[in-house]
Design an enzyme around this catalytic site. Structure first.
Site, PDB file in Angstrom:
ATOM      1  N   HIS A   1      11.267  -2.594 -56.499  1.00  0.00           N
ATOM      2  CA  HIS A   1      11.836  -3.219 -57.698  1.00  0.00           C
ATOM      3  C   HIS A   1      13.323  -3.494 -57.434  1.00  0.00           C
ATOM      4  CE1 HIS A   1      12.130  -4.394 -61.801  1.00  0.00           C
ATOM      5  NE2 HIS A   1      12.921  -3.408 -62.157  1.00  0.00           N
TER       6      HIS A   1
ATOM      7  N   GLU B   1      13.956   4.954 -58.034  1.00  0.00           N
ATOM      8  CA  GLU B   1      12.890   4.327 -57.247  1.00  0.00           C
ATOM      9  C   GLU B   1      12.815   4.961 -55.854  1.00  0.00           C
ATOM     10  OE1 GLU B   1      13.054   0.059 -56.851  1.00  0.00           O
ATOM     11  OE2 GLU B   1      10.952   0.001 -56.268  1.00  0.00           O
TER      12      GLU B   1
END
Lengths: 80, 430
Positions: free
Chosen positions: B322, B333
């Protein structure tokens, strides 16, 4: 108060703006359903005319409208 | 590996409109070259805004595909969506628009496939912000009677899927999924789910966004989510995983994928470009904007996608994260990736499309999935730009700072949106 000729000119100008095409040939006798204007576009034209003229056209005036002349007459009556 | 009895989801068409090009090939060439699509905002005054940069689509003419009247009714987001969908349908051999003078039905369709089995989930997260702004301004200045009767159809989020469905006379499932920045990815996952479940044979899937307007830049900016120029350069602002990252750059565009049940595609002789082999969808359920500190929801989404594809993390040969370039988002993440891949994370090449395209919000996952599929197909992944110094948290990250030859069968694509919505895809080479 605008006369019938002024209102017809205003209709043509607003309709051209809304539908992106010429309505120069429209006369008071032109049948609305034959002009190829979508029902939502017709309401857009009415809204723009109301805003421009500072009048309110109630829903009941908008039923049974056959010609552009019918619309112009209703608007003129509401201006009086 | 999947059971042979299961309906398998192939990709048979791709389409894109992005800040780096108004089609897939132009965009892909620019991505491989490491070019940035970010520049100063010129469409409106940026006075008093916290950021004055964006990644904008350039030279796009909506009237190539619709009348001037339709172009006015629909917002810029719908223009992009339709263009991307048409490119994808053309690539799939399905760009056969219906005759607008004839009622839609399976008998009158011009499509070479059953239209009742073709649907559309090409979604937007924000919708037609431009139309909202324009009509609210009109009402404030001239009163409510001046508001267009097309205001509602113009701003409804499902207008995107409706517009595409009306072009072709699609009669299968179509609607809009909104999960903020995960919208495009969720739309692909849900389309794959619909095909696997037998609800459709073909889905036009993806995402679109055109929300770079004064009020949205103000909103994101006041939430301190946006990046500004770095060293005076807008193109250096989007820098996922770099030590000097400071926020994301608003972008706009659309990505469309024609997804098709494999046997259906083979039967009509379509070229299979890749597969959507797994997907995982989860939610953080914690905070409206801040991601879970350990990336727990995203980690679960990744694990579920990998498990659904019937593979292990060791089979993944490329990761397109992402990676928005925000301070906390990239850390969360990374935590998720490290939890899933462990020490092996250091062996898997990673590149962030947003380093060049900025954040396409609802379109991001779709365009990034296209970049991922092309990378697998061509054996070459695009770089991640603007990494001068890797953030110290990302010790095991193998970030590709130049285009890289990669021989991978499977790739992982992840997305996370405001609201805590996570979606991960396993994409497979054909």
């Amino acid at each position: 108060m605008a006369d019938q000729t002024d209102l017809l000119s205003l209709f043509k100008s607003i309709a051209s703006h809304v539908d992106k095409r010429s309505f120069d040939d429209v006369t008071p006798a032109s049948v609305i359903t034959e002009l190829g204007i979508d029902s939502l576009s017709m309401m857009q034209i009415v809204g723009e005319m109301e805003t421009e003229l500072g009048v309110m056209i109630p829903d009941e005036d908008l039923v049974d409208l056959r010609t552009v002349g019918d619309l112009v007459s209703k608007i003129q009556a509401r201006q009086a | 590996m999947k059971s042979s009895r299961q309906r398998r989801v192939a990709v048979t068409g791709l389409g894109a409109v992005t800040p780096l090009g108004n089609d897939v090939q132009t965009t892909w060439a620019a991505l491989l070259a490491g070019r940035s699509g970010v520049s100063l905002i010129t469409e409106f005054s940026t006075e008093k805004l916290r950021s004055d940069i964006a990644a904008s689509v350039k030279g796009f003419d909506p009237t190539a595909l619709m009348s001037a009247k339709e172009a006015e009714i629909h917002g810029r987001v719908n223009h992009f969506a339709l263009a991307a969908a048409v490119e994808a349908m053309r690539a799939a051999g399905l760009d056969h628009p219906r005759d607008p003078e004839v009622a839609t039905s399976p008998e009158t369709t011009r499509l070479p496939v059953d239209p009742t089995r073709v649907g559309c989930l090409l979604s937007t997260g924000q919708g037609a912000v431009d139309i909202f702004e324009q009509q609210i301004l009109k009402s404030a200045e001239r009163g409510p009677r001046s508001v267009s009767p097309y205001f509602i159809p113009g701003v409804m989020l499902n207008g995107v899927s409706a517009l595409i469905s009306m072009r072709y006379g699609l009669m299968g499932p179509s609607y809009n999924i909104a999960s903020a920045c995960a919208t495009g990815t969720h739309s692909i996952a849900t389309s794959a789910l619909l095909i696997e479940a037998g609800e459709a044979d073909v889905m036009v899937a993806g995402g679109a966004e055109a929300a770079t307007r004064m009020n949205t830049v103000a909103g994101f900016g006041n939430a301190r989510a946006l990046a500004r120029s770095v060293d005076g350069a807008p193109e250096k602002a989007s820098r996922p995983f770099d030590k000097r990252r400071q926020g994301f750059v608003m972008g706009e565009g659309a990505g469309a994928l024609v997804l098709e049940e494999e046997q259906h595609a083979l039967a009509r002789g379509a070229t299979i470009l890749g597969y959507v082999s797994g997907f995982g969808m989860t939610t953080d359920g914690e905070h409206i904007t801040r991601p879970h500190a350990d990336g727990l929801g995203l980690r679960l989404a990744m694990s579920r996608a990998i498990a659904r594809a019937g593979i292990t993390p060791g089979d993944i040969g490329y990761i397109n994260p992402h990676a928005t370039s925000t301070t906390h988002g990239d850390v969360a993440e990374y935590a998720a990736l490290h939890a899933v891949f462990g020490e092996r994370l250091a062996e898997v090449p990673v590149s962030a499309t947003k380093s060049m395209l900025g954040h396409l919000l609802g379109a991001a996952g779709a365009v990034e999935s296209i970049a991922t599929l092309l990378g697998l197909r061509e054996g070459r992944i695009h770089p991640s730009i603007n990494v001068d110094e890797l953030g110290e948290e990302f010790v095991h990250l193998r970030l590709a700072t130049e285009a890289l030859r990669v021989d991978a069968r499977y790739a992982l694509k992840c997305s996370a949106g405001f609201g805590g919505h996570n979606c991960a895809l396993v994409l497979e080479r054909a």
